[in-house]
Design a protein around this motif. Sequence first.
Motif, PDB file in Angstrom:
ATOM      1  N   ASP A 123       0.843  -1.202   0.000  1.00  9.02           N
ATOM      2  CA  ASP A 123       0.000   0.000   0.000  1.00  9.02           C
ATOM      3  C   ASP A 123       0.878   1.252   0.000  1.00  9.02           C
ATOM      4  OD1 ASP A 123      -2.009   1.887   0.350  1.00  9.02           O
ATOM      5  OD2 ASP A 123      -2.078   1.587   2.525  1.00  9.02           O
ATOM      6  N   ASP A 124       0.906   1.958  -1.119  1.00  7.26           N
ATOM      7  CA  ASP A 124       1.759   3.155  -1.160  1.00  7.26           C
ATOM      8  C   ASP A 124       1.045   4.380  -0.588  1.00  7.26           C
ATOM      9  OD1 ASP A 124       0.004   3.896  -3.135  1.00  7.26           O
ATOM     10  OD2 ASP A 124       1.505   4.147  -4.696  1.00  7.26           O
ATOM     11  N   GLY A 125      -0.177   4.168  -0.047  1.00  5.91           N
ATOM     12  CA  GLY A 125      -0.866   5.262   0.615  1.00  5.91           C
ATOM     13  C   GLY A 125      -0.705   5.227   2.119  1.00  5.91           C
ATOM     14  N   ASN A 126      -0.124   4.124   2.618  1.00  5.49           N
ATOM     15  CA  ASN A 126       0.096   3.986   4.058  1.00  5.49           C
ATOM     16  C   ASN A 126      -1.203   4.242   4.835  1.00  5.49           C
ATOM     17  OD1 ASN A 126       2.253   3.068   5.539  1.00  5.49           O
ATOM     18  ND2 ASN A 126       2.810   5.094   6.299  1.00  5.49           N
ATOM     19  N   ARG A 127      -2.305   3.653   4.351  1.00  4.20           N
ATOM     20  CA  ARG A 127      -3.618   3.931   4.921  1.00  4.20           C
ATOM     21  C   ARG A 127      -3.891   3.042   6.145  1.00  4.20           C
ATOM     22  NH1 ARG A 127      -7.392   2.988  -0.092  1.00  4.20           N
ATOM     23  NH2 ARG A 127      -5.724   1.516  -0.636  1.00  4.20           N
ATOM     24  N   PRO A 128      -4.332   3.625   7.237  1.00  2.66           N
ATOM     25  CA  PRO A 128      -4.634   2.837   8.446  1.00  2.66           C
ATOM     26  C   PRO A 128      -5.706   1.782   8.192  1.00  2.66           C
ATOM     27  CG  PRO A 128      -4.526   5.177   8.965  1.00  2.66           C
ATOM     28  CD  PRO A 128      -4.476   5.075   7.485  1.00  2.66           C
ATOM     29  N   GLU A 129      -6.711   2.109   7.380  1.00  2.39           N
ATOM     30  CA  GLU A 129      -7.786   1.153   7.142  1.00  2.39           C
ATOM     31  C   GLU A 129      -7.304  -0.071   6.362  1.00  2.39           C
ATOM     32  OE1 GLU A 129      -8.423   4.561   4.088  1.00  2.39           O
ATOM     33  OE2 GLU A 129      -7.588   4.244   6.104  1.00  2.39           O
ATOM     34  N   VAL A 130      -6.294   0.136   5.487  1.00  7.76           N
ATOM     35  CA  VAL A 130      -5.722  -0.996   4.752  1.00  7.76           C
ATOM     36  C   VAL A 130      -4.855  -1.844   5.684  1.00  7.76           C
ATOM     37  CG1 VAL A 130      -4.218  -1.671   2.830  1.00  7.76           C
ATOM     38  CG2 VAL A 130      -5.818   0.237   2.551  1.00  7.76           C
ATOM     39  N   GLN A 149       7.413   6.932  -7.566  1.00  4.58           N
ATOM     40  CA  GLN A 149       7.667   6.042  -8.699  1.00  4.58           C
ATOM     41  C   GLN A 149       6.487   5.123  -8.991  1.00  4.58           C
ATOM     42  OE1 GLN A 149      11.408   4.354  -7.273  1.00  4.58           O
ATOM     43  NE2 GLN A 149      12.556   5.769  -8.569  1.00  4.58           N
ATOM     44  N   ALA A 150       5.290   5.564  -8.637  1.00  3.36           N
ATOM     45  CA  ALA A 150       4.029   4.898  -8.997  1.00  3.36           C
ATOM     46  C   ALA A 150       4.035   3.424  -8.594  1.00  3.36           C
ATOM     47  CB  ALA A 150       3.777   5.077 -10.490  1.00  3.36           C
ATOM     48  N   LYS A 151       3.417   2.600  -9.422  1.00  4.59           N
ATOM     49  CA  LYS A 151       3.253   1.188  -9.090  1.00  4.59           C
ATOM     50  C   LYS A 151       4.593   0.475  -8.950  1.00  4.59           C
ATOM     51  CE  LYS A 151       0.916  -2.992 -10.806  1.00  4.59           C
ATOM     52  NZ  LYS A 151       0.051  -3.529 -11.884  1.00  4.59           N
ATOM     53  N   SER A 152       5.541   0.805  -9.829  1.00  5.55           N
ATOM     54  CA  SER A 152       6.860   0.173  -9.769  1.00  5.55           C
ATOM     55  C   SER A 152       7.552   0.458  -8.448  1.00  5.55           C
ATOM     56  CB  SER A 152       7.737   0.664 -10.923  1.00  5.55           C
ATOM     57  OG  SER A 152       7.292   0.157 -12.148  1.00  5.55           O
ATOM     58  N   GLY A 153       7.479   1.702  -7.993  1.00  2.61           N
ATOM     59  CA  GLY A 153       8.103   2.061  -6.726  1.00  2.61           C
ATOM     60  C   GLY A 153       7.503   1.297  -5.565  1.00  2.61           C
ATOM     61  N   ASN A 154       6.184   1.130  -5.602  1.00  2.00           N
ATOM     62  CA  ASN A 154       5.487   0.384  -4.557  1.00  2.00           C
ATOM     63  C   ASN A 154       5.937  -1.078  -4.530  1.00  2.00           C
ATOM     64  OD1 ASN A 154       3.674  -0.336  -2.568  1.00  2.00           O
ATOM     65  ND2 ASN A 154       1.847  -0.119  -3.851  1.00  2.00           N
TER      66      ASN A 154
END
Length: 661
Positions: A123-130, A149-154
Amino acid sequence: MSNKRRFLYFLAIALSIIYLLWRIFFTIPWQANIFTLIFALLLVISEILSNLTGFILIFFRMLSTKKKWNLVIPDYSTSQPLPDVDLIIVTHNEDVDLLRKTINAATYIDYPDKSKVHIVVADDGNRPEVMALAKHYHVSYSGMENNQQAKSGNINHTLAKLHAPLFAIFDTDMIPFSGFLRNTVPLFTENFQQLTDDPDHTDPLGFVQTPQSFYNADIFQFNLFSEKIIPNEQDFFSRDVNILNGGNQRALFTGSNAVFLRQAVDEVGGFPTDTITEDFELGTMLNMAGYISLATKIPQSSGITPIDMKGVIKQRTRWARGVIQSCRNLHIFTNRHLSFINRIILLNTYFYWWAFFRRMIYMIAPILYALFKIQVVNANFWILMVIWAPGYFLLHYVMGDTSGMGDTAKIRNERWGEVQETFFAPYLFIPVILESLGIKAKKFKVTAKNVTYSLKDKLYILPYLTLWTITLVAIVKFNYGKYGSEILVGSVITFWLLMHFVNLSMCLFISMGRPVYRKNERFIRQVTGSVQSSDGQWHPILTEDVSEGGVAFQTTDGPVKDIAEGDTIKLTVKHQDFDVQLSGKVARISHRDDTTIYSVQVTVAPDKNRDHYLQLIYDGANKTLPSVQDTWVTPFDELYMNLVVRARTYERKLSRRFNRF
């Protein structure tokens, strides 16, 4: 392939080449003004590229053997240790309920040793719910902030924490089936054994791509009322073209539902970050590094595809620009590290995205002559008939004949391909040109899968309406007042105008949209269970179909008098060894032959009930949608059907309005 069929294919290619040579050397109006000359040259180039992509497809089908086409999934190797597998579910800002279905499905994936399967939510949003969702399902969580770096960076950030020899990638909306690993990992263990037995004549396997499959009707199926007639538009690539690529051990990676050899990805430096189509570029990088890639034919996961104009156009624009970027990064025209087959596949992919520019040229060319007498082809009608017609119609016959070779039935014919090209053409030809010139889009976002129909969305119809009106005027003006031989001589122009008019009419219907009433997709699932009638008695049932919001079933001990429409009932359905508890309201009771079908709007209890029920629904393809085309229904039939259906819709609306008064 029989010698007769092979001869027919070579004859089609030979006649088409003769036509192209004639076009190049004898029909270009070199003495015309600069505009006419430029357009004439663009038309010739478009014809050359169209024929070239057709030749490549025919060439690959001729190379394809039954063994190559039917990739056999072996059993797990008894002489090789069972490898650990990391399952990476990649999420950006997608809805958590959508993500839940994918994580839940991943926990049900079969494997001889489940302790060797490691599920990670990236999760590249670092979301608590995730993070909470991952914790609920007892899977790992990899969060990050400020991802540039979008999906690749994640993915690269997550891979740095993992160590299994194999890993799989799933997008948020791509729900894996329970047999996913069973239909991919054995190809790796087989390859490991072959490398041990004969390393000098065995290439290492870099990745296995399973088809991109979708459980909801796409924009063509849904808006054209064709959910029972044509397969998903993307099936042509995933279950046909990429199977051919895989038969040559050069399958393309399509972003999700694939298993990779970790060593191979590490060797090429991880997922590339210099493109927005990291999937396309990574697959080629692995091939250049000496790794082969395979594609399986039967879907092992299923996702949701956008059906609103804005979402579909945005998605394809991103893909078009990304492929152009990656082709530039890979230097596909000059790269000495590309094998011949690899280069042909990449060129074919590159030229595909120019098909929309070519389609615009094809639509405009006959209009120029019909309305303004601008002649971009200098040709005598009878010579044109002798040189053009045989090659054109034979090539189209061959293209249709080769579609669905092997055990695969026909997925898409040429006419449907033209409709789909016409639909995307007004919105893709400019982005392709800009990206080819190095002018990049400022920002890209993940395509939203929810349907929106605002006033702005309705404006997407304007390019089709404009072209449709101009084409209609051109047909009328060009043929008005002509008789006999005049009509015959002008028949080629009229033929192309009519073809484009039909395609544009279909595009008008697609862009008009269609109301979406169903909240959840139905899946044909026949499982046993029981239902409690109002007298408290339980009766055995067999489900017909299921969805997140409803169940249709029949009682196997005959109709139940104590169940009526509007009743609130309890029922259970069996999934594995678990009885899923449901409650709901009977919405409809219908009859089919001697069977009574009860349709119930249901709610499901949370936690284990919900998890098992979601798995029951999504573990397998949606059989309510076709996997092959109904060859008896043509675009002309579809056009007529849409006219009738939409006319009746407007008639009902008018009738209701006047009845108010």
